[in-house]
Design an enzyme around this catalytic site. Structure first.
Site, PDB file in Angstrom:
ATOM      1  N   ASP A   1       0.831  -1.206   0.000  1.00 55.27           N
ATOM      2  CA  ASP A   1       0.000   0.000   0.000  1.00 55.27           C
ATOM      3  C   ASP A   1       0.866   1.256   0.000  1.00 55.27           C
ATOM      4  OD1 ASP A   1       0.922  -0.090   2.612  1.00 55.27           O
ATOM      5  OD2 ASP A   1      -1.063  -0.177   3.549  1.00 55.27           O
ATOM      6  N   SER A   2       2.189   1.072   0.059  1.00 54.77           N
ATOM      7  CA  SER A   2       3.129   2.181  -0.084  1.00 54.77           C
ATOM      8  C   SER A   2       3.029   2.828  -1.463  1.00 54.77           C
ATOM      9  CB  SER A   2       4.562   1.684   0.142  1.00 54.77           C
ATOM     10  OG  SER A   2       4.841   0.550  -0.678  1.00 54.77           O
TER      11      SER A   2
ATOM     12  N   ASP B   1      -0.893  -6.658   0.006  1.00 53.22           N
ATOM     13  CA  ASP B   1      -0.916  -5.854   1.230  1.00 53.22           C
ATOM     14  C   ASP B   1      -2.340  -5.351   1.473  1.00 53.22           C
ATOM     15  OD1 ASP B   1       0.041  -4.562   3.441  1.00 53.22           O
ATOM     16  OD2 ASP B   1       1.306  -3.146   2.356  1.00 53.22           O
TER      17      ASP B   1
ATOM     18  N   LYS C   1      -1.058  -9.743   3.494  1.00 59.52           N
ATOM     19  CA  LYS C   1      -0.361  -9.227   4.668  1.00 59.52           C
ATOM     20  C   LYS C   1      -1.297  -8.317   5.443  1.00 59.52           C
ATOM     21  CE  LYS C   1       2.728  -5.861   4.502  1.00 59.52           C
ATOM     22  NZ  LYS C   1       2.178  -4.884   5.504  1.00 59.52           N
TER      23      LYS C   1
ATOM     24  N   GLU D   1      -1.566  -5.902   9.158  1.00 59.56           N
ATOM     25  CA  GLU D   1      -0.860  -5.289  10.268  1.00 59.56           C
ATOM     26  C   GLU D   1      -1.621  -5.529  11.564  1.00 59.56           C
ATOM     27  OE1 GLU D   1       0.004  -1.165   9.623  1.00 59.56           O
ATOM     28  OE2 GLU D   1       0.859  -1.496   7.627  1.00 59.56           O
TER      29      GLU D   1
ATOM     30  N   GLU E   1       8.927  -4.502  11.335  1.00 58.72           N
ATOM     31  CA  GLU E   1       9.295  -3.184  10.817  1.00 58.72           C
ATOM     32  C   GLU E   1       9.656  -2.221  11.943  1.00 58.72           C
ATOM     33  OE1 GLU E   1       7.790   0.430   7.873  1.00 58.72           O
ATOM     34  OE2 GLU E   1       6.557  -1.378   8.066  1.00 58.72           O
TER      35      GLU E   1
END
Length: 283
Positions: free
Chosen positions: A64-65, A103, A132, A134, A201
């Site tokens: 998503d960056s 993501d 993925k 978080e 991270e």
């Protein structure tokens, strides 16, 4: 003495040369690399660059960056499921060997039912092999439910970009023994719930070391030192295209922005001087 110093300097700059990856990488490939061979992972967002990365790394993260790197946003929170699916389809078209990880964007897994619906959509509409998410121990039930329904999950703990507004910025994790123990509890809960790999991270090296040593699944670091089972970087950071800022953990392997500008300058000068196109580039 000078000869010894020269030999030492030469050794410091030497690196091993590993062969290209010829076989398709899957979840079992990655888990089997734990403690045996470091895992390489980069981000990709389109077929062109995914094709360049094909065979060079074990894993590609469609991160998503992308909205920070290519849409000029200040954080990752604006990415949507539609955007991520579009870019993942492109990456899947370009890269056939790496394990491709989707993501999950902010707001797409607020509860278990929503997570199941959206991850099912990922599997139906793309060729991604894993997602993925978080979060720490509070996401364990979600990871368990996804795993039970055949969705492979990469967990993500430590500094979590999707929590940047709630946290008031980007803060390095694991600075105290208490913080390390908390991260370790999160990691173990997610592993027990079924995550097959874990991104660590923005944390102190000692925290990453403890987690890596105590988990049976591979850890992939970004800003977590050289003690994890693998590393991941954003491609536009590592190749010098994203110039807004450079985090401490990013190593630039080439200065992409500089040589693009140099190429554009040559192009501009040749067009202005009517050197291009010449006879060799005309019909």
């Amino acid at each position: 003495m000078r000869r010894l110093e020269a030999i030492s300097a030469e050794k410091d700059t030497m690196s091993i040369h590993t062969p290209r990856i010829e076989k398709k990488v899957n979840v079992n490939t990655v888990t089997a690399m734990k403690g045996r061979e470091p895992i390489t992972m980069v981000t990709a967002y389109d077929a062109l660059f995914a094709g360049l990365f094909d065979g060079e790394v074990e894993m590609i993260l469609v991160g998503d960056s992308l909205n920070m790197s290519f849409l000029g946003k200040e954080d990752t929170l604006s990415a949507t499921m539609d955007q991520m699916i579009y870019h993942t389809q492109a990456v899947c078209n370009g890269a056939k060997r790496p394990l491709i990880v989707f993501d999950m964007p902010f707001g797409s897994y607020l509860d278990i039912d929503q997570a199941l619906r959206n991850t099912a959509r990922v599997y139906q509409e793309t060729c991604a092999q894993a997602v993925k998410i978080e979060g720490g121990a509070e996401k364990a039930d979600m990871v368990r439910a996804l795993s039970a329904h055949g969705i492979a999950v990469v967990a993500h703990i430590g500094l979590m970009p999707q929590s940047v507004r709630a946290e008031g910025g980007y803060h390095i994790q694991g600075k105290s023994d208490e913080d390390i123990e908390s991260l370790l509890r999160d990691a173990k809960a997610l592993e027990e719930a079924g995550a097959f790999a874990m991104v660590l991270e923005g944390m102190k090296v000692e925290a990453a070391r403890r987690i890596t040593e105590e988990l049976a699944i591979p850890t992939i670091g970004i800003g977590a030192g050289n003690v994890t089972d693998g590393q991941v970087l954003v491609w536009s950071d590592m190749f010098g295209f994203f110039e807004a800022f450079k985090p401490k953990f990013v190593k630039r392997y080439t200065e992409g922005a500089s040589w693009i500008r140099e190429g554009l300058e040559r192009y501009r000068n040749e067009v202005k001087g009517r050197e291009f196109p010449d006879d060799a580039h005309s019909y």
